[in-house]
Design a protein around this motif. Sequence first.
Motif, mmCIF file in Angstrom:
data_model
loop_
_atom_site.group_PDB
_atom_site.id
_atom_site.type_symbol
_atom_site.label_atom_id
_atom_site.label_comp_id
_atom_site.label_asym_id
_atom_site.label_seq_id
_atom_site.Cartn_x
_atom_site.Cartn_y
_atom_site.Cartn_z
ATOM 1 N N GLU A 90 0.876 -1.172 0.000
ATOM 2 C CA GLU A 90 0.000 0.000 0.000
ATOM 3 C C GLU A 90 0.913 1.221 0.000
ATOM 4 O O GLU A 90 1.727 1.388 0.911
ATOM 5 C CB GLU A 90 -0.918 -0.008 1.224
ATOM 6 N N VAL A 92 1.387 5.068 0.284
ATOM 7 C CA VAL A 92 0.705 6.269 0.794
ATOM 8 C C VAL A 92 1.548 7.488 0.437
ATOM 9 O O VAL A 92 2.769 7.483 0.609
ATOM 10 C CB VAL A 92 0.480 6.168 2.323
ATOM 11 N N ARG A 94 1.692 11.676 1.112
ATOM 12 C CA ARG A 94 1.137 12.694 2.029
ATOM 13 C C ARG A 94 1.641 14.083 1.672
ATOM 14 O O ARG A 94 2.833 14.263 1.406
ATOM 15 C CB ARG A 94 1.586 12.400 3.467
ATOM 16 N N ALA A 98 -1.418 14.123 8.911
ATOM 17 C CA ALA A 98 -2.721 13.667 9.419
ATOM 18 C C ALA A 98 -2.573 12.188 9.769
ATOM 19 O O ALA A 98 -1.546 11.569 9.478
ATOM 20 C CB ALA A 98 -3.819 13.853 8.376
ATOM 21 N N GLY A 99 -3.600 11.640 10.391
ATOM 22 C CA GLY A 99 -3.698 10.200 10.617
ATOM 23 C C GLY A 99 -2.473 9.602 11.282
ATOM 24 O O GLY A 99 -1.924 10.142 12.240
ATOM 25 N N SER A 100 -2.019 8.481 10.706
ATOM 26 C CA SER A 100 -0.944 7.725 11.364
ATOM 27 C C SER A 100 0.387 8.473 11.343
ATOM 28 O O SER A 100 1.237 8.250 12.197
ATOM 29 C CB SER A 100 -0.801 6.327 10.743
ATOM 30 N N PHE A 121 3.366 0.377 3.053
ATOM 31 C CA PHE A 121 2.791 -0.511 4.065
ATOM 32 C C PHE A 121 2.621 -1.888 3.432
ATOM 33 O O PHE A 121 2.295 -1.989 2.236
ATOM 34 C CB PHE A 121 1.424 0.013 4.540
ATOM 35 N N ASP A 129 -1.503 -4.513 8.275
ATOM 36 C CA ASP A 129 -0.835 -3.635 7.295
ATOM 37 C C ASP A 129 0.312 -2.818 7.908
ATOM 38 O O ASP A 129 0.255 -1.576 7.954
ATOM 39 C CB ASP A 129 -1.844 -2.653 6.652
ATOM 40 N N ASP A 175 -3.748 13.374 1.873
ATOM 41 C CA ASP A 175 -2.958 12.155 1.655
ATOM 42 C C ASP A 175 -3.828 11.119 0.966
ATOM 43 O O ASP A 175 -5.040 11.299 0.851
ATOM 44 C CB ASP A 175 -2.379 11.611 2.986
ATOM 45 N N PHE A 176 -3.225 10.059 0.482
ATOM 46 C CA PHE A 176 -4.002 9.012 -0.181
ATOM 47 C C PHE A 176 -3.171 7.744 -0.301
ATOM 48 O O PHE A 176 -1.949 7.770 -0.176
ATOM 49 C CB PHE A 176 -4.497 9.465 -1.565
ATOM 50 N N LYS A 177 -3.890 6.664 -0.571
ATOM 51 C CA LYS A 177 -3.251 5.345 -0.704
ATOM 52 C C LYS A 177 -3.455 4.817 -2.117
ATOM 53 O O LYS A 177 -4.559 4.910 -2.665
ATOM 54 C CB LYS A 177 -3.915 4.400 0.311
ATOM 55 N N ASP A 196 -12.659 6.794 0.180
ATOM 56 C CA ASP A 196 -12.332 5.706 1.120
ATOM 57 C C ASP A 196 -10.828 5.688 1.409
ATOM 58 O O ASP A 196 -10.412 5.324 2.511
ATOM 59 C CB ASP A 196 -12.695 4.337 0.523
ATOM 60 N N GLY A 197 -10.036 6.037 0.424
ATOM 61 C CA GLY A 197 -8.583 5.901 0.567
ATOM 62 C C GLY A 197 -7.820 7.200 0.369
ATOM 63 O O GLY A 197 -6.606 7.182 0.194
ATOM 64 N N CYS A 198 -8.550 8.330 0.373
ATOM 65 C CA CYS A 198 -7.908 9.648 0.258
ATOM 66 C C CYS A 198 -8.427 10.521 1.397
ATOM 67 O O CYS A 198 -9.613 10.458 1.722
ATOM 68 C CB CYS A 198 -8.341 10.377 -1.014
ATOM 69 N N ARG A 199 -7.574 11.366 1.936
ATOM 70 C CA ARG A 199 -8.096 12.418 2.829
ATOM 71 C C ARG A 199 -8.300 13.663 1.976
ATOM 72 O O ARG A 199 -7.361 14.142 1.328
ATOM 73 C CB ARG A 199 -7.142 12.719 3.983
ATOM 74 N N ARG A 215 -14.679 6.986 10.156
ATOM 75 C CA ARG A 215 -13.715 6.450 11.134
ATOM 76 C C ARG A 215 -13.854 7.153 12.484
ATOM 77 O O ARG A 215 -13.773 6.536 13.524
ATOM 78 C CB ARG A 215 -12.277 6.665 10.637
HETATM 79 P P1 5GP Z 1 -3.052 6.666 7.599
HETATM 80 O O1 5GP Z 1 -1.747 5.931 7.461
HETATM 81 O O2 5GP Z 1 -2.865 8.076 8.051
HETATM 82 O O3 5GP Z 1 -4.069 5.920 8.386
HETATM 83 O O4 5GP Z 1 -3.676 6.743 6.110
HETATM 84 C C1 5GP Z 1 -3.039 7.482 5.101
HETATM 85 C C2 5GP Z 1 -3.934 7.530 3.877
HETATM 86 O O5 5GP Z 1 -4.009 6.261 3.263
HETATM 87 C C3 5GP Z 1 -5.382 7.930 4.173
HETATM 88 O O6 5GP Z 1 -5.854 8.745 3.115
HETATM 89 C C4 5GP Z 1 -6.145 6.628 4.198
HETATM 90 O O7 5GP Z 1 -7.456 6.806 3.731
HETATM 91 C C5 5GP Z 1 -5.331 5.763 3.251
HETATM 92 N N1 5GP Z 1 -5.260 4.369 3.704
HETATM 93 C C6 5GP Z 1 -4.312 3.795 4.463
HETATM 94 N N2 5GP Z 1 -4.579 2.485 4.673
HETATM 95 C C7 5GP Z 1 -5.710 2.235 4.012
HETATM 96 C C8 5GP Z 1 -6.512 1.039 3.835
HETATM 97 O O8 5GP Z 1 -6.200 -0.058 4.315
HETATM 98 N N3 5GP Z 1 -7.643 1.184 3.100
HETATM 99 C C9 5GP Z 1 -8.016 2.372 2.543
HETATM 100 N N4 5GP Z 1 -9.162 2.434 1.834
HETATM 101 N N5 5GP Z 1 -7.284 3.486 2.669
HETATM 102 C C10 5GP Z 1 -6.146 3.429 3.402
#
Ligand code: 5GP
Length: 237
Positions: A90, A92, A94, A98-100, A121, A129, A175-177, A196-199, A215
């Motif tokens: 995965e 990502v 950024r 944000a987030g993690s 990831f 993950d 950010d996005f995945k 679902d996978g983008c902020r 979430r």
């Molecule tokens: P974070 O690592 O901050 O949780 O996520 C970073 C970005 O990747 C966010 O935009 C989040 O939506 C996306 N992302 C990370 N892991 C996943 C996943 O397992 N599924 C989806 N749909 N998006 C993910």
Amino acid sequence: MERQAKIYEGKAKILYETDDSDLVIQYFKDEATAFNAQKRGIIEQKGVYNNRISSVLFEYLKQQGIRTHFVRQLSDREMLVKRLEIIKIEVVVRNIAAGSLSKRLGLEEGKSLPEPVVEFFYKEDALGDPMMNEDHVRLLGLATPQEVRAIRKRALLVNDHLREFLYRRDLILVDFKLEFGRHHGQLLLGDEITPDGCRLWDKGTLEKMDKDRFRRDLGKVEEAYQEVYQRICGEKA
Ligand code: 5GP
């Protein structure tokens, strides 16, 4: 193009075979999960919005010269895509903390990053993950060093294009995945590009307009998806 046997059912999509062994159908569901599926719910019409949003974004990227698995939208919830051998990474990208990332490095959410940050990831639900580096990718044999370089370059290019496209629609790409795969030796962008996978934050108010509403129990989840759909696709739901 008709749906045939089910290949795989994921958390948000189902993949079906078609009568062409090179092509598969992605069916977008309304189911939503978070925190490695510990939180589950339904976001009404999400599948319809995400299919359309992703189709428009893949089409735009194609016009910018980026190779993706997208072939065409087939129906409200179905998209025809090239069959991929998925690379279990995965990716990502950024632009804003944000987030993690905020959690891991103690950066305040909303802080602009001086340049985009790319993270990898391991796409393995059973392990939650975990984050990994390029040595881990090599250790696990997930991709060659050449592929990793190409993935990184491609992900940054996608970021440049999407950021600009979304900004013109009053959305900030935080950010996005992304996920990539191989198709007859070619590296293609796969999966989906959706809230679902983008902020995505509103440019004016910085309001969250993505899955973080689900979430983090922020309410108005369907409304946010619908608004993003209207801004990206220029269509009333
Ligand atoms: P974070 O690592 O901050 O949780 O996520 C970073 C970005 O990747 C966010 O935009 C989040 O939506 C996306 N992302 C990370 N892991 C996943 C996943 O397992 N599924 C989806 N749909 N998006 C993910």
